[in-house]
Write a protein that holds these residues in place. Structure first.
Motif, PDB file in Angstrom:
ATOM      1  N   ARG A   1     101.731 -64.955  95.802  1.00 46.40           N
ATOM      2  CA  ARG A   1     100.330 -64.468  94.932  1.00 46.40           C
ATOM      3  C   ARG A   1     100.566 -65.634  93.203  1.00 46.40           C
ATOM      4  O   ARG A   1     101.849 -65.110  93.050  1.00 46.40           O
TER       5      ARG A   1
ATOM      6  N   HIS B   1      99.611 -63.799  91.305  1.00 47.89           N
ATOM      7  CA  HIS B   1      99.573 -62.729  89.381  1.00 47.89           C
ATOM      8  C   HIS B   1     100.338 -61.902  90.078  1.00 47.89           C
ATOM      9  O   HIS B   1     100.525 -61.211  90.784  1.00 47.89           O
ATOM     10  N   ASP B   2     100.705 -60.653  89.234  1.00 48.72           N
ATOM     11  CA  ASP B   2     101.604 -59.206  89.227  1.00 48.72           C
ATOM     12  C   ASP B   2     101.790 -59.238  87.781  1.00 48.72           C
ATOM     13  O   ASP B   2     101.741 -59.582  87.039  1.00 48.72           O
ATOM     14  N   ALA B   3     101.504 -57.682  88.601  1.00 50.36           N
ATOM     15  CA  ALA B   3     101.843 -56.378  87.214  1.00 50.36           C
ATOM     16  C   ALA B   3     101.018 -56.990  85.833  1.00 50.36           C
ATOM     17  O   ALA B   3     101.489 -56.859  84.652  1.00 50.36           O
TER      18      ALA B   3
ATOM     19  N   ARG C   1     100.050 -59.847  84.767  1.00 51.71           N
ATOM     20  CA  ARG C   1     100.217 -60.720  84.447  1.00 51.71           C
ATOM     21  C   ARG C   1      99.897 -61.770  85.891  1.00 51.71           C
ATOM     22  O   ARG C   1      99.691 -62.234  86.920  1.00 51.71           O
TER      23      ARG C   1
ATOM     24  N   VAL D   1     101.815 -66.474  87.971  1.00 53.73           N
ATOM     25  CA  VAL D   1     102.986 -66.848  88.593  1.00 53.73           C
ATOM     26  C   VAL D   1     103.380 -68.264  89.043  1.00 53.73           C
ATOM     27  O   VAL D   1     101.899 -68.548  89.439  1.00 53.73           O
TER      28      VAL D   1
ATOM     29  N   ILE E   1     108.288 -67.802  92.557  1.00 55.53           N
ATOM     30  CA  ILE E   1     109.556 -66.949  93.001  1.00 55.53           C
ATOM     31  C   ILE E   1     110.343 -67.651  93.892  1.00 55.53           C
ATOM     32  O   ILE E   1     110.432 -68.344  94.387  1.00 55.53           O
TER      33      ILE E   1
ATOM     34  N   LYS F   1     113.258 -60.457  94.734  1.00 58.72           N
ATOM     35  CA  LYS F   1     113.133 -60.967  94.443  1.00 58.72           C
ATOM     36  C   LYS F   1     112.640 -61.441  92.927  1.00 58.72           C
ATOM     37  O   LYS F   1     112.770 -60.600  91.765  1.00 58.72           O
TER      38      LYS F   1
ATOM     39  N   GLN G   1     110.212 -63.366  90.143  1.00 57.33           N
ATOM     40  CA  GLN G   1     109.156 -64.093  89.583  1.00 57.33           C
ATOM     41  C   GLN G   1     109.652 -64.947  87.791  1.00 57.33           C
ATOM     42  O   GLN G   1     110.347 -64.237  87.117  1.00 57.33           O
TER      43      GLN G   1
ATOM     44  N   VAL H   1     111.780 -57.886  90.775  1.00 57.77           N
ATOM     45  CA  VAL H   1     111.075 -57.237  91.214  1.00 57.77           C
ATOM     46  C   VAL H   1     111.497 -56.587  91.804  1.00 57.77           C
ATOM     47  O   VAL H   1     112.573 -57.797  93.650  1.00 57.77           O
TER      48      VAL H   1
END
Length: 174
Positions: A56, A58-60, A62, A65, A68, A157, A159, A169
């Protein structure tokens, strides 16, 4: 695929053994969920649950992205194979003292493929499949499989974000 054999009650077809060697693979090639499904399913299965983990954007907190990078320890595929075999056994019916299923119609099969390398947004990173005679067993096995895969298989992974920064992560999960 052929129908169950009435005399034995055992399913027939390419995946007819109660606990065949599970599909468990770490690959740097694109994953096709349908291929994983076909490798696991037999004519005795009335339910199939498939989980596809997709990269995806986005993460955390943010939303930038870009891709990955997945890395796997050299033993990751062996760990995944052991895990798949355990989950299939745990979600099938009870076995007798010799390890044979008391009810051969209660067989759950699973398979999982995880990709390594650089994946961009929208690409499939992992596929987990569970098949069983009924939906409850298939849902439970697939959920157990993907949760255990995430926590037990040594895959990490990294990112990469649009500003050039990166973040590892799940490194502490394995």
């Amino acid at each position: 695929m052929s129908a169950p054999t009435p005399a034995s009650g055992q399913p027939s077809g390419p995946n007819s053994e109660p606990h065949p060697a599970p599909l468990a693979r770490i690959t740097d090639e694109r994953i096709e969920p349908r291929e994983v499904e076909q490798a696991v399913w037999s004519s005795a299965d009335g339910a199939m649950v498939t989980f596809s983990g997709i990269v995806r954007d986005h993460d955390a907190g943010r939303a930038d992205v870009e891709h990955i990078e997945y890395s796997a320890h050299p033993v990751a595929q062996d760990v995944l194979a052991r895990l798949c075999a355990e989950v299939a056994r745990e979600h099938s019916g009870p076995a007798d003292a010799d390890g044979r299923l008391v009810d051969p119609q209660r067989v759950t099969r699973v398979g999982a493929v995880h990709r390594v390398g650089v994946l961009t947004v929208g690409e499939v990173a992992v596929v987990a499949v569970a098949v069983a005679p009924h939906r409850a067993e298939a849902f439970a096995a697939c959920s157990d499989l993907i949760e255990r895969l995430k926590h037990e298989v040594p895959i990490w992974k990294r990112q990469r974000f649009s500003d050039g920064l990166s973040e590892w992560v799940g490194v502490g999960d394995c």
